[in-house]
Design an enzyme around this catalytic site. Structure first.
Site, PDB file in Angstrom:
ATOM      1  N   PRO A  94       0.679  -1.092  -0.002  1.00  0.00           N
ATOM      2  CA  PRO A  94       0.020   0.316   0.079  1.00  0.00           C
ATOM      3  C   PRO A  94       0.590   1.233  -0.055  1.00  0.00           C
ATOM      4  CG  PRO A  94      -0.029  -0.984   2.202  1.00  0.00           C
ATOM      5  CD  PRO A  94       0.622  -2.059   1.212  1.00  0.00           C
ATOM      6  N   GLY A  95       2.213   1.323   0.164  1.00  0.00           N
ATOM      7  CA  GLY A  95       2.982   2.363  -0.104  1.00  0.00           C
ATOM      8  C   GLY A  95       3.562   3.045   1.092  1.00  0.00           C
ATOM      9  N   ASN A  96       3.493   2.486   2.287  1.00  0.00           N
ATOM     10  CA  ASN A  96       4.052   2.970   3.426  1.00  0.00           C
ATOM     11  C   ASN A  96       5.637   3.178   3.085  1.00  0.00           C
ATOM     12  OD1 ASN A  96       1.811   2.991   5.091  1.00  0.00           O
ATOM     13  ND2 ASN A  96       2.065   0.700   5.470  1.00  0.00           N
ATOM     14  N   CYS A 224       7.895  -9.441   5.749  1.00  0.00           N
ATOM     15  CA  CYS A 224       7.381  -9.271   7.046  1.00  0.00           C
ATOM     16  C   CYS A 224       7.085 -11.122   7.125  1.00  0.00           C
ATOM     17  CB  CYS A 224       6.154  -8.809   7.207  1.00  0.00           C
ATOM     18  SG  CYS A 224       5.032  -9.076   6.047  1.00  0.00           S
TER      19      CYS A 224
HETATM   20  N1  SAM Z   1       6.107  -2.222   0.666  1.00  0.00           N
HETATM   21  C1  SAM Z   1       4.824  -2.213   0.877  1.00  0.00           C
HETATM   22  C2  SAM Z   1       4.467  -1.339   2.049  1.00  0.00           C
HETATM   23  O1  SAM Z   1       5.180  -1.212   2.947  1.00  0.00           O
HETATM   24  O2  SAM Z   1       3.622  -0.550   1.971  1.00  0.00           O
HETATM   25  C3  SAM Z   1       4.217  -3.577   0.982  1.00  0.00           C
HETATM   26  C4  SAM Z   1       4.400  -4.573  -0.290  1.00  0.00           C
HETATM   27  S1  SAM Z   1       3.743  -6.125   0.180  1.00  0.00           S
HETATM   28  C5  SAM Z   1       4.653  -6.887   1.222  1.00  0.00           C
HETATM   29  C6  SAM Z   1       3.911  -6.731  -1.595  1.00  0.00           C
HETATM   30  C7  SAM Z   1       3.392  -6.006  -2.930  1.00  0.00           C
HETATM   31  O3  SAM Z   1       3.935  -6.332  -3.816  1.00  0.00           O
HETATM   32  C8  SAM Z   1       1.619  -6.660  -2.968  1.00  0.00           C
HETATM   33  O4  SAM Z   1       1.126  -5.454  -3.182  1.00  0.00           O
HETATM   34  C9  SAM Z   1       1.795  -7.306  -4.555  1.00  0.00           C
HETATM   35  O5  SAM Z   1       0.777  -6.960  -5.115  1.00  0.00           O
HETATM   36  C10 SAM Z   1       2.975  -6.458  -5.049  1.00  0.00           C
HETATM   37  N2  SAM Z   1       3.759  -7.552  -6.314  1.00  0.00           N
HETATM   38  C11 SAM Z   1       3.883  -8.945  -6.260  1.00  0.00           C
HETATM   39  N3  SAM Z   1       4.265  -9.257  -7.177  1.00  0.00           N
HETATM   40  C12 SAM Z   1       4.722  -8.305  -7.757  1.00  0.00           C
HETATM   41  C13 SAM Z   1       5.489  -8.035  -9.115  1.00  0.00           C
HETATM   42  N4  SAM Z   1       6.065  -9.032  -9.787  1.00  0.00           N
HETATM   43  N5  SAM Z   1       5.668  -6.613  -9.461  1.00  0.00           N
HETATM   44  C14 SAM Z   1       5.340  -5.565  -8.699  1.00  0.00           C
HETATM   45  N6  SAM Z   1       4.534  -5.717  -7.391  1.00  0.00           N
HETATM   46  C15 SAM Z   1       4.505  -6.981  -7.052  1.00  0.00           C
END
Ligand code: SAM
Length: 298
Positions: A94-96, A224
């Site tokens: 979500p972009g944090n 995480c």
């Molecule tokens: N870094 C974010 C934060 O701190 O708010 C949390 C990221 S979450 C753990 C992982 C994200 O990666 C998810 O929203 C997922 O949809 C996305 N994702 C998964 N595979 C991906 C890919 N191949 N390219 C770009 N985004 C991807």
């Protein structure tokens, strides 16, 4: 037997968005009604008593503070991007962490925030708007499809890779918001382990891709998850490639006590957080490429 172990209540953390305000001014406002103090390790991180609920507080709704845990905030601080740099947040929604990077960069330079999932890319855009950052370009696409040899990425200096993971380090009630439902670690053992292995394969691919950008000097890989397969094993698997490209593991937060599981030489550089530390279960690895003059990038 049959008794539940009492879960120790965790303190509440919040990150001050220095693009909009200062830690001092937030402390002044919150201390009228809450006990609040500064974290001793992570800059602009404030600590409040367990149970403090600020979800609908104006400081949160207007983006002056983000309700972000300490372990999560350690990730962007470990990357340490400088104002003016070009940076990629590879898996951003979500972009944090994206908006934390923008704050650390003082809003100067540029951040490309990539997110595969369309709905989550909208949440990412909302987070970016709330932060007030104007140096973030959001991209709804696959990080693996970004061509690292494309001249428009020739100057990327740092990459934050926080890919989909099992979320096994996070309390279940927060998972819906943080992770896509297909990556949740809430099934039986056999399906969990097959899902973790699939995630681990993707994580290795994504980390290898991040290391392939020609000018990148710093790459942070974080999860995480508490599973070795998503953490130390991923780092260990890419180490030969990383070494051949001139990277070495550096030590984020050297003063932090909990390091990687000792499964390979150098795993003491890795960082883990754990509920025993009053935090969620996170993992951080920092790759740094030696500069051409033989020195290590600051
Ligand atoms: N870094 C974010 C934060 O701190 O708010 C949390 C990221 S979450 C753990 C992982 C994200 O990666 C998810 O929203 C997922 O949809 C996305 N994702 C998964 N595979 C991906 C890919 N191949 N390219 C770009 N985004 C991807």
């Amino acid at each position: 037997v049959g008794q539940k172990t009492a879960v120790k209540p965790k303190p509440r953390f919040l990150r001050v968005n220095t693009l909009k305000t200062t830690a001092e001014s937030v402390i002044e406002e919150l201390s009228k009604i809450h006990m609040v103090y500064k974290d001793d390790m992570v800059p602009d991180m404030l600590v409040l008593p367990p149970g403090t609920d600020l979800h609908s507080h104006p400081l949160v709704t207007n983006g002056k503070v983000f309700l972000q845990g300490k372990a999560s905030c350690m990730v962007a601080v470990a990357l340490n991007p400088k104002p003016g740099w070009k940076v990629i947040d590879a898996c951003a929604a979500p972009g944090n962490k994206t908006v934390h990077l923008a704050a650390l960069m003082n809003g100067e330079g540029s951040i490309i925030a990539c997110e595969l999932n369309k709905e989550r890319a909208k949440t990412l855009q909302h987070t970016v708007r709330r932060s007030g950052a104007n140096n973030i370009q959001t991209v709804n696409g696959d990080f693996l499809d970004i061509d690292s040899k494309d001249p428009s990425y020739a100057e990327v200096r740092a990459i934050l890779l926080d890919p989909s993971c099992s979320g096994s380090g996070i309390s279940t009630e927060r998972l819906d918001y943080l992770l896509p439902s297909h990556s949740r670690d809430d099934q039986d053992d056999a399906s969990t382990s097959s899902r973790v292995m699939k995630l681990s394969a993707f994580q290795k691919k994504a980390l290898s891709h991040a290391l392939s950008f020609p000018s990148v000097a710093r790459v942070v890989y974080s999860t995480c998850s508490i599973h070795q397969a998503e953490n130390e094993d991923v780092v260990n698997a890419v180490l030969p490639l990383a070494t051949s490209l001139g990277f070495e593991l550096a030590t984020p937060f050297p003063q932090w006590h909990r390091r990687g599981l000792p499964i390979f030489e150098g795993s003491e550089h890795l960082l883990r957080t754990d509920p025993e530390d009053d935090l969620e279960g996170f993992f951080i690895a920092l790759f740094v490429r030696k500069a051409a003059n033989g020195g290590v990038e600051e």
